[in-house]
Design a protein around this motif. Structure first.
Motif, PDB file in Angstrom:
ATOM      1  N   PHE A  65       0.815  -1.215   0.000  1.00 28.28           N
ATOM      2  CA  PHE A  65       0.000   0.000   0.000  1.00 28.28           C
ATOM      3  C   PHE A  65       0.850   1.269   0.000  1.00 28.28           C
ATOM      4  O   PHE A  65       0.332   2.359  -0.278  1.00 28.28           O
ATOM      5  N   GLN A  66       2.141   1.152   0.317  1.00 28.20           N
ATOM      6  CA  GLN A  66       2.980   2.350   0.400  1.00 28.20           C
ATOM      7  C   GLN A  66       3.196   3.011  -0.955  1.00 28.20           C
ATOM      8  O   GLN A  66       3.663   4.157  -1.017  1.00 28.20           O
ATOM      9  N   VAL A  67       2.849   2.338  -2.033  1.00 28.06           N
ATOM     10  CA  VAL A  67       2.968   2.960  -3.343  1.00 28.06           C
ATOM     11  C   VAL A  67       2.099   4.208  -3.434  1.00 28.06           C
ATOM     12  O   VAL A  67       2.400   5.132  -4.206  1.00 28.06           O
ATOM     13  N   PHE A  68       1.035   4.286  -2.639  1.00 23.12           N
ATOM     14  CA  PHE A  68       0.147   5.446  -2.689  1.00 23.12           C
ATOM     15  C   PHE A  68       0.722   6.652  -1.947  1.00 23.12           C
ATOM     16  O   PHE A  68       0.099   7.715  -1.915  1.00 23.12           O
ATOM     17  N   GLY A  69       1.920   6.492  -1.374  1.00 20.34           N
ATOM     18  CA  GLY A  69       2.581   7.632  -0.752  1.00 20.34           C
ATOM     19  C   GLY A  69       3.267   8.533  -1.754  1.00 20.34           C
ATOM     20  O   GLY A  69       3.698   9.629  -1.410  1.00 20.34           O
ATOM     21  N   VAL A  70       3.400   8.102  -2.995  1.00 23.32           N
ATOM     22  CA  VAL A  70       4.040   8.888  -4.054  1.00 23.32           C
ATOM     23  C   VAL A  70       3.017   9.170  -5.151  1.00 23.32           C
ATOM     24  O   VAL A  70       2.393   8.249  -5.680  1.00 23.32           O
ATOM     25  N   PRO A  89      -0.143  10.244  -5.299  1.00 18.21           N
ATOM     26  CA  PRO A  89      -1.362   9.440  -5.124  1.00 18.21           C
ATOM     27  C   PRO A  89      -2.382   9.630  -6.229  1.00 18.21           C
ATOM     28  O   PRO A  89      -3.101   8.693  -6.569  1.00 18.21           O
ATOM     29  N   ALA A  90      -2.445  10.830  -6.822  1.00 19.47           N
ATOM     30  CA  ALA A  90      -3.412  11.033  -7.907  1.00 19.47           C
ATOM     31  C   ALA A  90      -3.121  10.105  -9.080  1.00 19.47           C
ATOM     32  O   ALA A  90      -4.034   9.690  -9.800  1.00 19.47           O
ATOM     33  N   VAL A  91      -1.850   9.776  -9.270  1.00 19.77           N
ATOM     34  CA  VAL A  91      -1.458   8.881 -10.364  1.00 19.77           C
ATOM     35  C   VAL A  91      -1.510   7.422  -9.932  1.00 19.77           C
ATOM     36  O   VAL A  91      -2.069   6.569 -10.639  1.00 19.77           O
ATOM     37  N   LYS A 120      -3.148   5.986  -7.599  1.00 23.36           N
ATOM     38  CA  LYS A 120      -4.506   5.478  -7.362  1.00 23.36           C
ATOM     39  C   LYS A 120      -5.122   4.943  -8.649  1.00 23.36           C
ATOM     40  O   LYS A 120      -5.928   4.004  -8.626  1.00 23.36           O
ATOM     41  N   VAL A 121      -4.753   5.540  -9.772  1.00 25.51           N
ATOM     42  CA  VAL A 121      -5.279   5.092 -11.064  1.00 25.51           C
ATOM     43  C   VAL A 121      -4.507   3.874 -11.549  1.00 25.51           C
ATOM     44  O   VAL A 121      -5.098   2.877 -11.977  1.00 25.51           O
ATOM     45  N   LEU A 122      -3.167   3.941 -11.473  1.00 26.09           N
ATOM     46  CA  LEU A 122      -2.362   2.826 -11.963  1.00 26.09           C
ATOM     47  C   LEU A 122      -2.592   1.553 -11.153  1.00 26.09           C
ATOM     48  O   LEU A 122      -2.559   0.448 -11.697  1.00 26.09           O
ATOM     49  N   PHE A 123      -2.807   1.715  -9.862  1.00 25.24           N
ATOM     50  CA  PHE A 123      -3.011   0.570  -8.973  1.00 25.24           C
ATOM     51  C   PHE A 123      -4.431   0.610  -8.404  1.00 25.24           C
ATOM     52  O   PHE A 123      -4.634   0.479  -7.208  1.00 25.24           O
ATOM     53  N   ARG A 124      -5.402   0.805  -9.272  1.00 22.73           N
ATOM     54  CA  ARG A 124      -6.761   1.015  -8.789  1.00 22.73           C
ATOM     55  C   ARG A 124      -7.314  -0.199  -8.040  1.00 22.73           C
ATOM     56  O   ARG A 124      -8.071  -0.041  -7.086  1.00 22.73           O
ATOM     57  N   ARG A 125      -6.944  -1.425  -8.457  1.00 21.59           N
ATOM     58  CA  ARG A 125      -7.421  -2.605  -7.730  1.00 21.59           C
ATOM     59  C   ARG A 125      -6.816  -2.647  -6.330  1.00 21.59           C
ATOM     60  O   ARG A 125      -7.491  -3.006  -5.377  1.00 21.59           O
ATOM     61  N   ARG A 126      -5.541  -2.292  -6.242  1.00 22.82           N
ATOM     62  CA  ARG A 126      -4.904  -2.264  -4.929  1.00 22.82           C
ATOM     63  C   ARG A 126      -5.523  -1.176  -4.048  1.00 22.82           C
ATOM     64  O   ARG A 126      -5.676  -1.345  -2.845  1.00 22.82           O
ATOM     65  N   TRP A 127      -5.872  -0.037  -4.664  1.00 20.14           N
ATOM     66  CA  TRP A 127      -6.518   1.053  -3.923  1.00 20.14           C
ATOM     67  C   TRP A 127      -7.872   0.603  -3.370  1.00 20.14           C
ATOM     68  O   TRP A 127      -8.193   0.837  -2.200  1.00 20.14           O
ATOM     69  N   LYS A 128      -8.649  -0.051  -4.205  1.00 16.50           N
ATOM     70  CA  LYS A 128      -9.956  -0.544  -3.745  1.00 16.50           C
ATOM     71  C   LYS A 128      -9.783  -1.596  -2.651  1.00 16.50           C
ATOM     72  O   LYS A 128     -10.575  -1.662  -1.708  1.00 16.50           O
ATOM     73  N   TRP A 129      -8.769  -2.415  -2.798  1.00  9.77           N
ATOM     74  CA  TRP A 129      -8.478  -3.437  -1.785  1.00  9.77           C
ATOM     75  C   TRP A 129      -8.146  -2.775  -0.446  1.00  9.77           C
ATOM     76  O   TRP A 129      -8.632  -3.216   0.600  1.00  9.77           O
ATOM     77  N   MET A 130      -7.354  -1.718  -0.457  1.00 10.42           N
ATOM     78  CA  MET A 130      -6.987  -1.033   0.775  1.00 10.42           C
ATOM     79  C   MET A 130      -8.223  -0.439   1.453  1.00 10.42           C
ATOM     80  O   MET A 130      -8.415  -0.580   2.669  1.00 10.42           O
ATOM     81  N   LEU A 131      -9.073   0.219   0.688  1.00  5.06           N
ATOM     82  CA  LEU A 131     -10.288   0.793   1.268  1.00  5.06           C
ATOM     83  C   LEU A 131     -11.211  -0.304   1.793  1.00  5.06           C
ATOM     84  O   LEU A 131     -11.853  -0.144   2.841  1.00  5.06           O
ATOM     85  N   SER A 132     -11.279  -1.421   1.073  1.00  4.33           N
ATOM     86  CA  SER A 132     -12.101  -2.538   1.522  1.00  4.33           C
ATOM     87  C   SER A 132     -11.580  -3.102   2.838  1.00  4.33           C
ATOM     88  O   SER A 132     -12.368  -3.454   3.737  1.00  4.33           O
TER      89      SER A 132
END
Length: 536
Positions: A231-236, A238-240, A242-254
């Motif tokens: 999940f630390q990829v969203f520390g850099v 994040p606007a980008v 979140k799109v490139l790793f959208r499945r991982r983003w949804k997984w984190m929120l879930s």
């Protein structure tokens, strides 16, 4: 597919940026002298901060320690890596410097600004002990923990939960041994630790089926532990990302949503039990960590106080469970792996345990017997020295009260910006041959009288790396509990069974980074039960 797209774009951006950045740099040098930069510890040029995040933050197994070792050899024991475009990361790789920094009042007691994942899992901000800004809120949360669940005088209150967890662990080992002939202990250790920590956090009997609750908490928190690094990829950017790793983003929120769905009913059940107690609710006995959170009043700006929100309590409960289970289970497994690889150490430890415990079964080992087992204590101290569950303590930052007029604090003659992260390379300190003789060898004797670790002071410079729950911000609040659990569960496993190397399968000590540093290949061992007639 997300990772492939990410790395393709990364390479394209890097290749396109290099000539542009070079020409801009040349133009600036010709037309105008750059303004003087703040005096940071030495390190690679800041230009790399535009490239390095793209190269490794998409991966969960990037060997950052190779970079750190190279920087240490080139720049000295205090150096700077520009891992993020907007923030410098300062690394301290010397035990004496670490000691001076961590013991210098509150100078480096703060935390860097939270990343996006940190905000998601700490209720929108720094509302947990491990992420909280140094100030009234953090002090209230930490005082509540150290004066309650983690206070040494209260540890005996959960002795029954530990005995039941140890008995369940022994039964699970025996069942797997009888069924498969080989025991893989990693998952069994996590279940035992969660049994204890769930009881400490929520209490026993709070649900109709406590076993099902423990299983649900364990599964959810293990999912968090094994995925947190990714999940630390969203520390850099994040606007980008979140799109490139959208499945991982949804997984984190879930994952965060499921934490709330699981923990909030348990918190409300604790509140209902508390409210059902006759009389003043403030006089209700605080039996669990949640009980203490329900009664806690935290300071607000302007001098007011308030209760914690349910979301904040979910974050604190998750933190409590992870801190009390993941690192401890990891260290127990590392210790058992060394006992399998070095049977002479296991034999000496088993003889001591059986001598003190009179050869009875593990479920009858008394916690009061543990202080009379010095070799057990030495084995337990050697475990996190040789295999610290965190190779770095949690990042620190300069506390606002110690910032000088120009926005910096000083460290070993260098200036440290307010929000720069300050990191301590504790794994490397534990392998310092200047302190630890034959440092890479698992040798408990170093903590017995006459050894270089004898009389160890767990708040000193040399021992920073042996804190299973990290270091800094004064004494680690979970130290007493961690050492008790390490000694109790290691003693339980060695008293009940003999642990042998599987034929043709030497123990592998390769590491893997999850939230803690764990064995890349979980320990597999042949196990023989000890009896009154067959002593281990």
């Amino acid at each position: 597919m997300e990772d492939l797209l990410y790395y393709s774009l990364t390479i394209a951006v890097c290749l396109a940026a290099i000539p542009i950045l070079s020409s801009l740099r040349s133009a600036v040098m010709v037309t105008k002298k750059p303004p003087p930069l703040p005096l940071l510890p030495p390190g690679p040029p800041p230009l790399l901060s535009l490239v390095t995040p793209l190269l490794f933050l998409g991966r969960t197994n990037f060997a950052i320690e190779r970079v750190i070792r190279a920087a240490r050899s080139r720049y000295g024991p205090v150096f700077t890596l520009h891992l993020f475009p907007s923030r410098s990361a300062i690394f301290i790789a010397d035990r004496a410097v670490a000691h001076r920094a961590l013991r210098r009042g509150a100078a480096f007691a703060d935390r860097p600004p939270p990343s996006v994942p940190s905000r998601v899992f700490s209720s929108g901000g720094q509302h947990s002990i491990t992420s909280g800004t140094y100030g009234p809120l953090w002090r209230a949360l930490r005082r509540n923990l150290t004066g309650g669940a983690f206070h040494p005088s209260r540890l005996s209150r959960y002795a029954g939960a530990r005995r039941r967890a140890a008995a369940g662990l022994a039964d699970a080992v025996a069942a797997q041994m009888d069924r498969d002939g080989v025991v893989v202990i990693e998952g069994l250790l996590h279940r035992a630790m969660f049994n204890v920590l769930v009881a400490m956090c929520f209490g026993e009997g709070i649900a109709d089926d406590d076993d099902a609750v423990v299983a649900s908490v364990e599964a959810l928190q293990r999912e968090f532990v094994t995925s947190a690094i990714g999940f630390q990829v969203f520390g850099v950017c994040p606007a980008v990302t979140k799109v490139l790793f959208r499945r991982r983003w949804k997984w984190m929120l879930s994952l965060r949503r499921r934490q709330e769905e699981l923990f909030v009913p348990l918190i409300r059940a604790s509140r209902a039990r508390r409210d059902a107690t006759p009389g003043d609710s403030s006089a209700v006995a605080v039996d669990t960590y949640v009980d203490s959170l329900l009664g806690l009043r935290i300071p607000e700006d302007g001098g007011s106080v308030r209760n914690l929100t349910e979301g904040e309590m979910v974050s604190l409960c998750s933190e409590f469970l992870v801190a009390g289970t993941d690192s401890t289970a990891a260290v127990v497994q590392w210790i058992m792996a060394n006992l399998v690889a070095q049977p002479e150490i296991q034999a000496r430890l088993g003889a001591e345990i059986h001598r003190v415990a009179a050869g009875v079964r593990v479920v009858h080992i008394q916690e009061d017997d543990l202080p009379r087992m010095p070799y057990l204590g030495a084995v337990v101290l050697e475990g996190p020295r040789r295999h610290p569950p965190g190779h770095f303590v949690l990042p620190h930052a300069v506390a606002a009260t110690d910032v000088v007029e120009d926005g910096y604090a000083t460290l070993e003659g260098f200036r440290v910006p307010r929000h720069a992260s300050v990191n301590f390379t504790v794994a490397g300190m534990g392998l310092d041959e200047a302190v630890w003789r034959d440092a890479r060898r698992f040798r408990p004797e170093r903590f017995l009288p006459g050894g270089e670790g004898a009389g160890v002071d767990l708040t000193g410079a040399k021992e920073i790396n042996m804190m299973p729950f990290g270091a800094g911000r004064r004494i680690c609040p979970g130290m007493a509990l961690a050492l008790l659990h390490l000694e109790f569960f290691v003693a339980s496993l060695v008293a009940e069974f003999e642990w042998l190397q599987v034929a043709g399968e030497p123990v592998e000590f390769a590491e893997k980074q999850e939230l803690s540093v764990v064995m890349r290949r979980p320990l597999r061992a042949s196990v023989v039960r000890c009896t009154r007639n067959v002593s281990c």
